[in-house]
Motif scaffolding. Sequence first.
Motif, PDB file in Angstrom:
ATOM      1  N   VAL A  11       0.735  -1.236   0.066  1.00  0.00           N
ATOM      2  CA  VAL A  11       0.165   0.134   0.034  1.00  0.00           C
ATOM      3  C   VAL A  11       1.048   1.340  -0.065  1.00  0.00           C
ATOM      4  O   VAL A  11       0.418   2.038  -0.759  1.00  0.00           O
ATOM      5  CB  VAL A  11      -1.011  -0.055   1.140  1.00  0.00           C
ATOM      6  N   ARG A  12       2.013   1.123   0.631  1.00  0.00           N
ATOM      7  CA  ARG A  12       2.852   2.269   0.872  1.00  0.00           C
ATOM      8  C   ARG A  12       3.511   2.677  -0.392  1.00  0.00           C
ATOM      9  O   ARG A  12       3.372   3.826  -1.055  1.00  0.00           O
ATOM     10  CB  ARG A  12       4.165   1.948   1.826  1.00  0.00           C
ATOM     11  N   ALA A  19       2.025   9.506  -6.033  1.00  0.00           N
ATOM     12  CA  ALA A  19       2.808  10.719  -5.523  1.00  0.00           C
ATOM     13  C   ALA A  19       3.654  11.208  -6.682  1.00  0.00           C
ATOM     14  O   ALA A  19       3.566  12.125  -7.212  1.00  0.00           O
ATOM     15  CB  ALA A  19       3.072  10.768  -4.233  1.00  0.00           C
ATOM     16  N   ALA A  20       4.238  10.331  -7.074  1.00  0.00           N
ATOM     17  CA  ALA A  20       5.191  10.420  -8.320  1.00  0.00           C
ATOM     18  C   ALA A  20       4.652  10.798  -9.414  1.00  0.00           C
ATOM     19  O   ALA A  20       5.050  11.830 -10.105  1.00  0.00           O
ATOM     20  CB  ALA A  20       6.256   9.276  -8.538  1.00  0.00           C
ATOM     21  N   PRO A  34      -5.482  13.915  -0.406  1.00  0.00           N
ATOM     22  CA  PRO A  34      -6.716  13.116  -1.007  1.00  0.00           C
ATOM     23  C   PRO A  34      -6.595  12.781  -2.663  1.00  0.00           C
ATOM     24  O   PRO A  34      -6.741  11.661  -2.854  1.00  0.00           O
ATOM     25  CB  PRO A  34      -7.882  14.016  -0.936  1.00  0.00           C
ATOM     26  N   PHE A  35      -5.932  13.736  -3.437  1.00  0.00           N
ATOM     27  CA  PHE A  35      -5.714  13.301  -4.855  1.00  0.00           C
ATOM     28  C   PHE A  35      -4.713  12.132  -5.073  1.00  0.00           C
ATOM     29  O   PHE A  35      -4.930  11.388  -5.950  1.00  0.00           O
ATOM     30  CB  PHE A  35      -5.139  14.703  -5.465  1.00  0.00           C
ATOM     31  N   ILE A  36      -3.671  12.200  -4.165  1.00  0.00           N
ATOM     32  CA  ILE A  36      -2.775  11.156  -4.187  1.00  0.00           C
ATOM     33  C   ILE A  36      -3.465   9.862  -3.729  1.00  0.00           C
ATOM     34  O   ILE A  36      -3.179   8.931  -4.471  1.00  0.00           O
ATOM     35  CB  ILE A  36      -1.575  11.659  -3.403  1.00  0.00           C
ATOM     36  N   MET A  37      -3.954   9.914  -2.833  1.00  0.00           N
ATOM     37  CA  MET A  37      -4.559   8.596  -2.323  1.00  0.00           C
ATOM     38  C   MET A  37      -5.656   7.974  -3.299  1.00  0.00           C
ATOM     39  O   MET A  37      -5.586   7.010  -3.410  1.00  0.00           O
ATOM     40  CB  MET A  37      -5.246   8.863  -0.878  1.00  0.00           C
ATOM     41  N   LYS A  38      -6.407   8.889  -3.733  1.00  0.00           N
ATOM     42  CA  LYS A  38      -7.281   8.625  -4.722  1.00  0.00           C
ATOM     43  C   LYS A  38      -6.625   7.955  -5.958  1.00  0.00           C
ATOM     44  O   LYS A  38      -7.108   6.676  -6.375  1.00  0.00           O
ATOM     45  CB  LYS A  38      -8.383   9.729  -5.322  1.00  0.00           C
ATOM     46  N   ALA A  40      -3.986   6.047  -5.991  1.00  0.00           N
ATOM     47  CA  ALA A  40      -3.492   4.877  -5.246  1.00  0.00           C
ATOM     48  C   ALA A  40      -4.748   4.085  -4.955  1.00  0.00           C
ATOM     49  O   ALA A  40      -4.575   2.735  -4.672  1.00  0.00           O
ATOM     50  CB  ALA A  40      -2.797   5.025  -3.930  1.00  0.00           C
ATOM     51  N   GLY A  41      -5.722   4.337  -5.372  1.00  0.00           N
ATOM     52  CA  GLY A  41      -7.215   3.575  -5.192  1.00  0.00           C
ATOM     53  C   GLY A  41      -7.336   3.538  -3.664  1.00  0.00           C
ATOM     54  O   GLY A  41      -7.935   2.558  -3.098  1.00  0.00           O
TER      55      GLY A  41
END
Length: 189
Positions: A11-12, A19-20, A34-38, A40-41
Amino acid sequence: MPYPAGHKLKVREQIITSAARAFRTNGVRNISLPFIMKGAGLTHGGFYAHFKNKDQLVIETFHFAITDTIKLLQSVADKKADQPRIEMIIEFYLSSVHRDQTEVGCILPALAGEISQLSLDVRKAYTDELKRFMEFIADAGNIDLSKSYALVSSMIGTIALARAVNDSQFSDQLLLAGRIQAKGILEAK
């Protein structure tokens, strides 16, 4: 039911990969957690189970992104045994493919304009990764670090400008001029 072994690490890695892509395309300050996490699913609520803050994510992302770029450039350089490795790297780095695929391209030019406005820890991480990239270029070209500094500076500046302009022909001319100048740096005494 507990997660399988390695789940948290996986997950990390998903978060760092997301993020990259986001930082390469849109910079650091314009991207929310939130954009980064989205990307990443995942939901943004789980971010703090992996990172203490955004700066930690940015720092780890720099290392990931430069490692990724070095691997890519090594594979490009290994494709043609009859051409010097450093010339293959220059040709790819200053190409329309690299210019146009910002989400997987080198993070250094993508962030060069905003890095001075970020925290000291983030700036140190950027500096460390820039130095690591310059050492890779010096090794790949069998050149001293001073020449590598000039070469990498020229390459980063060229790709940053080629991405910034809105005239595709002019952008292509910048890339061509950059390739010529980069090879000239190699030949300089």
